[in-house]
Design a protein around this motif. Structure first.
Motif, PDB file in Angstrom:
ATOM      1  N   GLU A  21       0.807  -1.240   0.000  1.00  0.00           N
ATOM      2  CA  GLU A  21       0.000   0.000   0.000  1.00  0.00           C
ATOM      3  C   GLU A  21       0.831   1.277   0.000  1.00  0.00           C
ATOM      4  O   GLU A  21       0.425   2.290  -0.554  1.00  0.00           O
ATOM      5  CB  GLU A  21      -0.967   0.015   1.195  1.00  0.00           C
ATOM      6  N   LYS A  22       2.024   1.204   0.582  1.00  0.00           N
ATOM      7  CA  LYS A  22       2.809   2.429   0.751  1.00  0.00           C
ATOM      8  C   LYS A  22       3.145   3.107  -0.587  1.00  0.00           C
ATOM      9  O   LYS A  22       3.107   4.328  -0.687  1.00  0.00           O
ATOM     10  CB  LYS A  22       4.104   2.082   1.510  1.00  0.00           C
ATOM     11  N   TYR A  23       3.500   2.308  -1.598  1.00  0.00           N
ATOM     12  CA  TYR A  23       3.944   2.902  -2.869  1.00  0.00           C
ATOM     13  C   TYR A  23       3.111   2.493  -4.076  1.00  0.00           C
ATOM     14  O   TYR A  23       3.393   2.926  -5.188  1.00  0.00           O
ATOM     15  CB  TYR A  23       5.399   2.496  -3.149  1.00  0.00           C
ATOM     16  N   LEU A  24       2.115   1.644  -3.853  1.00  0.00           N
ATOM     17  CA  LEU A  24       1.375   1.063  -4.967  1.00  0.00           C
ATOM     18  C   LEU A  24       0.789   2.106  -5.913  1.00  0.00           C
ATOM     19  O   LEU A  24       0.877   1.981  -7.136  1.00  0.00           O
ATOM     20  CB  LEU A  24       0.280   0.137  -4.420  1.00  0.00           C
ATOM     21  N   LYS A  25       0.216   3.184  -5.335  1.00  0.00           N
ATOM     22  CA  LYS A  25      -0.419   4.188  -6.192  1.00  0.00           C
ATOM     23  C   LYS A  25       0.606   4.896  -7.079  1.00  0.00           C
ATOM     24  O   LYS A  25       0.336   5.163  -8.250  1.00  0.00           O
ATOM     25  CB  LYS A  25      -1.176   5.216  -5.341  1.00  0.00           C
ATOM     26  N   VAL A  26       1.775   5.190  -6.529  1.00  0.00           N
ATOM     27  CA  VAL A  26       2.842   5.828  -7.319  1.00  0.00           C
ATOM     28  C   VAL A  26       3.171   4.938  -8.521  1.00  0.00           C
ATOM     29  O   VAL A  26       3.296   5.412  -9.659  1.00  0.00           O
ATOM     30  CB  VAL A  26       4.115   6.027  -6.455  1.00  0.00           C
ATOM     31  N   CYS A  27       3.276   3.641  -8.263  1.00  0.00           N
ATOM     32  CA  CYS A  27       3.590   2.677  -9.314  1.00  0.00           C
ATOM     33  C   CYS A  27       2.499   2.658 -10.383  1.00  0.00           C
ATOM     34  O   CYS A  27       2.767   2.823 -11.579  1.00  0.00           O
ATOM     35  CB  CYS A  27       3.736   1.293  -8.689  1.00  0.00           C
ATOM     36  N   LEU A  28       1.249   2.480  -9.946  1.00  0.00           N
ATOM     37  CA  LEU A  28       0.138   2.352 -10.897  1.00  0.00           C
ATOM     38  C   LEU A  28      -0.087   3.647 -11.676  1.00  0.00           C
ATOM     39  O   LEU A  28      -0.341   3.620 -12.880  1.00  0.00           O
ATOM     40  CB  LEU A  28      -1.143   1.925 -10.167  1.00  0.00           C
ATOM     41  N   ASP A  29       0.044   4.789 -10.992  1.00  0.00           N
ATOM     42  CA  ASP A  29      -0.136   6.068 -11.690  1.00  0.00           C
ATOM     43  C   ASP A  29       0.926   6.252 -12.774  1.00  0.00           C
ATOM     44  O   ASP A  29       0.640   6.802 -13.844  1.00  0.00           O
ATOM     45  CB  ASP A  29      -0.091   7.242 -10.695  1.00  0.00           C
ATOM     46  N   SER A  30       2.149   5.794 -12.498  1.00  0.00           N
ATOM     47  CA  SER A  30       3.205   5.940 -13.514  1.00  0.00           C
ATOM     48  C   SER A  30       2.872   5.109 -14.752  1.00  0.00           C
ATOM     49  O   SER A  30       3.159   5.502 -15.879  1.00  0.00           O
ATOM     50  CB  SER A  30       4.579   5.555 -12.950  1.00  0.00           C
TER      51      SER A  30
END
Length: 333
Positions: A21-30
């Motif tokens: 959860e900590k970095y997942l959104k950064v990954c998916l948004d990229s």
């Protein structure tokens, strides 16, 4: 025609996710910001107990290219294999859920004159505490044929065995039944890479960047793999290397980095046998397998601790064994 265009994507992006959860959104948004859009994004939620599952579902709901699979926890290799089995794309690429990619990452690949017998590699930068540094290996853009005369560059490419930063041809993977070995918990990615490389002809280096996040959290000492795992993966990688050398008529002596890597994995077997405090007989067996001659020839220590470890390994028993036992809790760094 647009209809065909939607049937099967060119690229299947597979992301194994366990409590990310900590970095997942950064990954998916990229990924959703990519300039090239003809892909499917396969999220394999490996039994996460944090909010990762909900994040995956939310992204899948808002974008038809994102498909989420929730499976019970079986480890990263199982999750990647699951992704391979459901992938519909002509090419497969892996991304880790705490990493991210540049906007032209997929375009850089898709705009090549794609050949199934070529592995496409994208360079990495490592990100430590928010600072971006180049990955230890930098490669010249261009193509490297897996043939005699190119041993040095092939050797350099072989040690970049991460599953990410590569585009694998689906047909090559599926026809040769290349999967991640779920029996071992270390270097299974290196093994996958070697098995793949043995079945292709060229490697092409592209110019984009993969951002690999290195968390400076403590070592996972409690989960150190069994020494049998290290011995198994080192011997399998050795076999794959020898097959590659023979089938492509390469010169054996030029694979020093790769042999260093194999030796490094073997020395991890020693650390593990002492750290996990296996029986005396087992410790002695491992010390015999990793012999002094190989250590002198191939072990390349990269830290002070590794130098000390190497010097201890070069001593003779019983002194060496006593020192290793004494330091066993410090070995696993």
């Amino acid at each position: 025609n647009d209809m065909n265009y939607n049937l099967s994507p060119l690229i299947s992006i597979i992301i194994p996710i366990y409590n990310g959860e900590k970095y997942l959104k950064v990954c998916l948004d990229s990924i959703l910001a990519e300039t090239y859009t003809h892909y499917e994004l396969i999220l394999v939620d490996d039994g996460s107990t944090d909010t990762s599952s909900q994040i995956c579902d939310a992204y899948a709901e808002s974008d038809s290219r994102v498909i989420t699979y929730h499976i019970s926890n079986g480890g990263v290799s199982h999750a990647r294999n699951y992704g391979i089995n459901v992938a519909k794309g002509g090419w497969i690429t892996f991304i880790d859920c705490d990493d991210w990619i540049t906007p032209d990452y997929l375009k850089d690949f898709a705009s090549q004159n794609l050949e199934p017998s070529t592995l496409y590699i994208i360079q990495a930068d490592k990100v430590e505490n928010g600072k971006i540094k180049p990955w230890p290996y930098l490669y010249k853009e261009g193509i490297c044929k897996l043939k005699a005369g190119n041993e040095r560059i092939i050797d350099k490419l072989l040690v970049y065995g991460t599953p990410w930063g590569k585009f694998f041809n689906s047909a090559v993977v599926k026809e040769n039944k290349i999967l991640f070995d779920e029996q071992i918990s270390n270097h299974e990615d290196t093994l996958f890479y070697f098995e793949y490389i043995r079945r292709i002809k060229n490697i092409r280096i592209l110019s984009s960047r993969y951002y690999y996040r290195i968390e400076s959290t403590g070592s996972l000492s409690k989960n150190m793999a069994k020494y049998q795992d290290f011995l198994y993966s080192s011997s399998r990688i050795t076999d794959e290397l020898n097959c590659l050398i023979q089938s492509n008529g390469l010169k054996n002596g030029n694979f020093r980095r790769t042999r260093h890597l194999i030796q490094y994995i073997k020395t991890k077997a020693i650390r593990s046998s002492f750290f996990r405090n296996e029986s005396d007989v087992e410790k002695e067996d491992v010390l015999k397998i990793v012999n002094r001659k190989d250590i002198l020839k191939y072990y390349r220590p990269t830290s002070f601790r590794a130098i000390v470890f190497m010097m201890v390994l070069l001593l003779f028993d019983p002194l060496r064994k006593q020192i290793l036992l004494f330091f066993r809790y410090k070995l696993n760094k």
